[in-house]
Design a protein around this motif. Structure first.
Motif, short mmCIF file in Angstrom:
data_model
loop_
_atom_site.label_atom_id
_atom_site.label_comp_id
_atom_site.label_asym_id
_atom_site.label_seq_id
_atom_site.Cartn_x
_atom_site.Cartn_y
_atom_site.Cartn_z
N ALA A 1 54.97 20.02 37.96
CA ALA A 1 55.59 20.60 39.15
C ALA A 1 55.92 22.08 39.00
N ALA A 2 55.82 22.63 37.80
CA ALA A 2 56.31 23.98 37.54
C ALA A 2 55.43 25.07 38.13
N GLY A 3 54.16 24.81 38.35
CA GLY A 3 53.28 25.83 38.88
C GLY A 3 52.48 26.53 37.80
N PRO A 4 51.37 27.17 38.17
CA PRO A 4 50.44 27.74 37.18
C PRO A 4 51.07 28.78 36.26
N GLU A 5 51.92 29.66 36.76
CA GLU A 5 52.49 30.71 35.91
C GLU A 5 53.37 30.11 34.82
N ALA A 6 54.25 29.19 35.19
CA ALA A 6 55.10 28.55 34.19
C ALA A 6 54.28 27.68 33.24
N GLN A 7 53.23 27.06 33.76
CA GLN A 7 52.38 26.23 32.90
C GLN A 7 51.69 27.07 31.84
N ARG A 8 51.20 28.26 32.24
CA ARG A 8 50.55 29.11 31.26
C ARG A 8 51.56 29.60 30.22
N SER A 9 52.75 29.94 30.67
CA SER A 9 53.81 30.34 29.72
C SER A 9 54.13 29.21 28.76
N MET A 10 54.18 27.99 29.28
CA MET A 10 54.46 26.84 28.44
C MET A 10 53.37 26.66 27.39
N ALA A 11 52.11 26.82 27.79
CA ALA A 11 51.00 26.64 26.85
C ALA A 11 51.11 27.64 25.70
N ARG A 12 51.40 28.90 26.02
CA ARG A 12 51.50 29.93 24.97
C ARG A 12 52.73 29.70 24.09
N TRP A 13 53.81 29.31 24.70
CA TRP A 13 55.03 29.02 23.94
C TRP A 13 54.78 27.87 22.98
N ALA A 14 54.13 26.81 23.46
CA ALA A 14 53.87 25.64 22.61
C ALA A 14 52.94 26.01 21.46
N ALA A 15 51.96 26.87 21.72
CA ALA A 15 51.06 27.28 20.65
C ALA A 15 51.84 28.02 19.55
N ARG A 16 52.75 28.89 19.97
CA ARG A 16 53.56 29.61 18.97
C ARG A 16 54.42 28.63 18.16
N GLN A 17 55.05 27.68 18.83
CA GLN A 17 55.89 26.72 18.09
C GLN A 17 55.06 25.94 17.08
N ALA A 18 53.83 25.58 17.46
CA ALA A 18 52.97 24.82 16.54
C ALA A 18 52.61 25.67 15.32
N VAL A 19 52.26 26.93 15.56
CA VAL A 19 51.88 27.81 14.46
C VAL A 19 53.06 28.02 13.51
N VAL A 20 54.24 28.26 14.07
CA VAL A 20 55.43 28.46 13.24
C VAL A 20 55.76 27.20 12.47
N LYS A 21 55.74 26.05 13.14
CA LYS A 21 56.08 24.79 12.47
C LYS A 21 55.12 24.47 11.34
N ALA A 22 53.85 24.84 11.53
CA ALA A 22 52.84 24.55 10.52
C ALA A 22 52.87 25.57 9.38
N GLY A 23 53.75 26.56 9.46
CA GLY A 23 53.84 27.55 8.39
C GLY A 23 52.70 28.54 8.38
N LEU A 24 52.04 28.74 9.52
CA LEU A 24 50.86 29.61 9.58
C LEU A 24 51.16 30.98 10.16
N ILE A 25 52.39 31.24 10.57
CA ILE A 25 52.69 32.51 11.22
C ILE A 25 52.48 33.68 10.27
N GLY A 26 52.56 33.43 8.96
CA GLY A 26 52.35 34.50 7.98
C GLY A 26 50.91 34.68 7.57
#
Length: 259
Positions: free
Chosen positions: A128-153
Motif C-alpha cells: 500500500a505504500a506506493g512506488p517511491e516508498a517501496q523503492r526506498s524500502m528495497a534500498r534500505w533492506a539491501a543495506r541492512q542485509a549487507v551490514v548484517k552479513a559483515g560485508l559493509i567493509g
C-alpha cells in the motif's frame, strides 16, 4: 407411439402366481412411428388397471418446457461456479496467510508469498505504500542485509551498495546470480559468519550470499517486487532475529508507516 395390452386386470390379480413360476397371462404390443411432438393422449382404454395408471399420470405435473430446462441448467451451472469460486477463494486465503491479497500483491511474484508467511501485515503495508516508498524500502533492506552479513567493509560490496542507493545498475559480477557473483562471498577480508536461523525463514543460510540476493532484488524494475524480495532476502541474513529487521523497517520508512 402406440401401446396395447391385454388381460391387464387378470395379470394384476394373478401376479403372485406368475412370480412363483406360473405362465404369463398378459401380453403387450408397443408400436412407434415418426410424428410431430405433441401432448400424450389415450386412444383406447380397456381395463381397470389401465384406468388407474392413466388417472395417476394425469395427476402428475407437466414436464418442464425446453425453456424451463434451459433455465434450470443455467441455475445449476451458476451454483457449481459459485461453489468452485468459494473453494478457490478459501484456498487463496489460506495460501496468503488468512486473507486474499490485493491484485498487485497477487501478481507480483518473486518472494511475496515467502514474506507473507513471515509477516502478512508488513507485506500489505509495503503493497500500500506506493512506488517511491517501496523503492526506498528495497534500498534500505539491501543495506541492512549487507551490514548484517559483515560485508559493509568489503570494498566491492560497499561500492555495489552505493550504486543501488543511487538508483544505478549493479556492477559486474555482483549483478550475476550465478557462480561469479557468489564467489564474492569468499576470499580475504570476507567474514564467514552464518545466520542463526533458529525460528527463522531458512536453516544454515550463508549470510553473505543472501546479502548479495538483497542487493540484486533492490534493483528489480518493479518497485513492489524489489521491496518484498529485498526484505525477504534481508530477513534470511537475520535468521531468527528477523522480527527486529521488520520492526526497524516500520520505524525507518515513513511511507511504509503511512501505508
Amino acid at each position: 407411439m402406440r401401446y396395447c395390452g391385454r388381460d391387464l386386470d387378470r395379470a394384476r390379480d394373478e401376479e403372485l402366481s406368475v412370480l412363483e413360476g406360473g405362465d404369463p397371462v398378459d401380453h403387450y404390443l408397443l408400436q412407434f412411428w415418426p410424428a410431430p411432438a405433441g401432448p400424450d393422449r389415450v386412444v383406447r382404454q380397456t381395463s381397470r388397471t389401465a384406468e388407474y395408471w392413466h388417472r395417476h399420470a394425469r395427476s402428475l405435473p407437466p414436464p418442464p418446457s425446453p425453456q424451463e430446462e434451459a433455465e434450470a441448467e443455467s441455475r445449476r451451472r451458476e451454483e457449481r461456479e459459485s461453489v468452485a469460486r468459494a473453494a478457490r477463494e478459501e484456498a487463496e486465503s489460506l495460501l496468503w496467510g488468512g486473507r486474499s491479497p490485493s491484485p498487485s500483491l497477487r501478481r507480483v511474484g518473486g518472494d511475496a508469498l515467502e514474506l507473507v508467511q513471515l509477516d502478512r501485515d508488513l507485506a500489505d503495508a509495503v503493497d500500500a505504500a506506493g512506488p517511491e516508498a517501496q523503492r526506498s524500502m528495497a534500498r534500505w533492506a539491501a543495506r541492512q542485509a549487507v551490514v548484517k552479513a559483515g560485508l559493509i567493509g568489503v570494498d566491492r560490496i560497499a561500492t555495489a551498495l552505493e550504486s543501488v542507493e543511487r538508483g544505478e545498475a549493479l556492477p559486474e559480477p555482483i549483478d550475476e546470480p550465478g557462480r561469479a557473483g557468489e564467489g564474492l562471498c569468499t576470499g580475504p577480508g570476507v567474514p564467514g559468519a552464518r545466520a542463526d536461523a533458529t525460528g527463522g525463514p531458512r536453516v544454515d543460510v550463508a549470510q553473505q550470499a543472501k546479502a548479495l540476493t538483497a542487493l540484486r532484488a533492490a534493483v528489480e524494475p518493479n518497485p513492489l517486487r524489489a521491496a518484498l524480495d529485498a526484505l525477504f532476502a534481508a530477513a534470511t541474513t537475520y535468521g531468527g532475529s528477523y522480527p527486529d529487521l521488520f520492526a526497524a523497517a516500520r520505524r525507518e520508512i515513513p511511507g511504509l508507516r503511512a501505508g
